[in-house]
Design an enzyme around this catalytic site. Structure first.
Site, mmCIF file in Angstrom:
data_model
loop_
_atom_site.group_PDB
_atom_site.id
_atom_site.type_symbol
_atom_site.label_atom_id
_atom_site.label_comp_id
_atom_site.label_asym_id
_atom_site.label_seq_id
_atom_site.Cartn_x
_atom_site.Cartn_y
_atom_site.Cartn_z
ATOM 1 C CB CYS A 155 -0.905 -0.012 1.235
ATOM 2 S SG CYS A 155 -1.933 1.480 1.386
ATOM 3 C CD GLU B 180 -0.768 -1.937 -5.203
ATOM 4 O OE1 GLU B 180 0.187 -1.456 -5.874
ATOM 5 O OE2 GLU B 180 -0.732 -2.070 -3.977
#
Length: 254
Positions: free
Chosen positions: A2, A111
């Site tokens: 992340c 992402e």
């Protein structure tokens, strides 16, 4: 992993979701990047007199954990994520896993799907958010680093886990999401040891997140407005369980 996330909920919504004692106002943040301040939530000894539920504290930390034993942060890698599978035993995260577990409120994360270079395809960014549109809380760790001159810096990292099948088509890791009913257990570092919360370090359900393709505006830290979340295509379909063949060779739904 992340590497970017967002918190666009109002302070009032965050305060209610996490049952916080006090929370100062803050602007919507669409593109939170490493080394920037992030909001984290820790346990407190206070209880809400109306509901007897635990009230919690919020504070700001630098995104990028620095263990207390580090002499010079300039010589230490930036730890924005911690692998949940190894955090309990790893020197950088062991103390935080035992004594300083936190929640990181978020509206979602970003992402990038990076195809093999030989494919000729460009990386695609995705804005990954709860399908309900509500706030969520990542599992986090916190450390306070002290310099030689006595100054202190609160720092933090987000725990990750192997991705579920849906997010796995984009990246092989995803942040650990703690459910509201598990907030108290995750934050209880007085009586709850790391082994008591290992079962919480799992991927979110397949239908929890919606993955929306967005432009490469999110790549630049300077881009901080809602335009970074503007869709450029259809959301990724949820990965459905594969049907198993029954004993007679017919497909079965049971």
């Amino acid at each position: 992993m992340c590497g970017r996330f967002s918190l666009t909920a109002t302070p009032e919504e965050v305060q209610e979701f996490l049952n916080l004692l006090d929370l100062e106002g803050f602007p919507a943040r669409y593109n939170i990047a490493p080394t920037q301040p992030i909001l984290v939530v820790i346990a407190s000894d206070r209880q809400d007199p109306g509901s007897n539920l635990p009230q919690r504290k919020a504070l700001l930390v630098r995104w990028g954990l620095i263990p207390g034993w580090v002499k010079d942060p300039k010589d230490f890698p930036l730890l924005i994520n911690a692998r949940s599978e190894t955090a309990i035993g790893k020197a950088s995260f062991r103390a935080a896993m035992r004594h300083r577990r936190v929640l990181v409120p978020a509206s979602g994360f970003y992402e990038w799907h990076r195809p093999p270079k030989e494919s000729g395809e460009k990386p695609q960014a995705y804005w990954i958010k709860p399908r309900t549109g509500k706030i969520l809380a990542f599992a986090g760790l916190m450390e306070t680093w002290s310099s030689a001159d006595g100054s202190e810096v609160d720092t933090g990292a987000i725990l990750t886990v192997g991705a579920n099948r849906t997010i796995g088509r984009i990246h092989d890791r995803m942040p650990v999401v703690i459910k509201p009913e598990d907030f108290e257990r995750w934050l209880d570092c007085k009586s709850g040891e790391p082994r008591h919360v290992e079962d919480l370090l799992v991927p979110a359900e397949e239908d929890f997140f919606e993955a929306v393709p967005v432009s490469d505006l999110v790549n630049k830290v300077a881009n901080t407005g809602p335009e970074v979340q503007a869709p450029v295509g259809e959301s990724l379909e949820i990965a459905r369980p594969e049907k198993k063949a029954s004993g007679n060779g017919q497909m079965s739904l049971f």
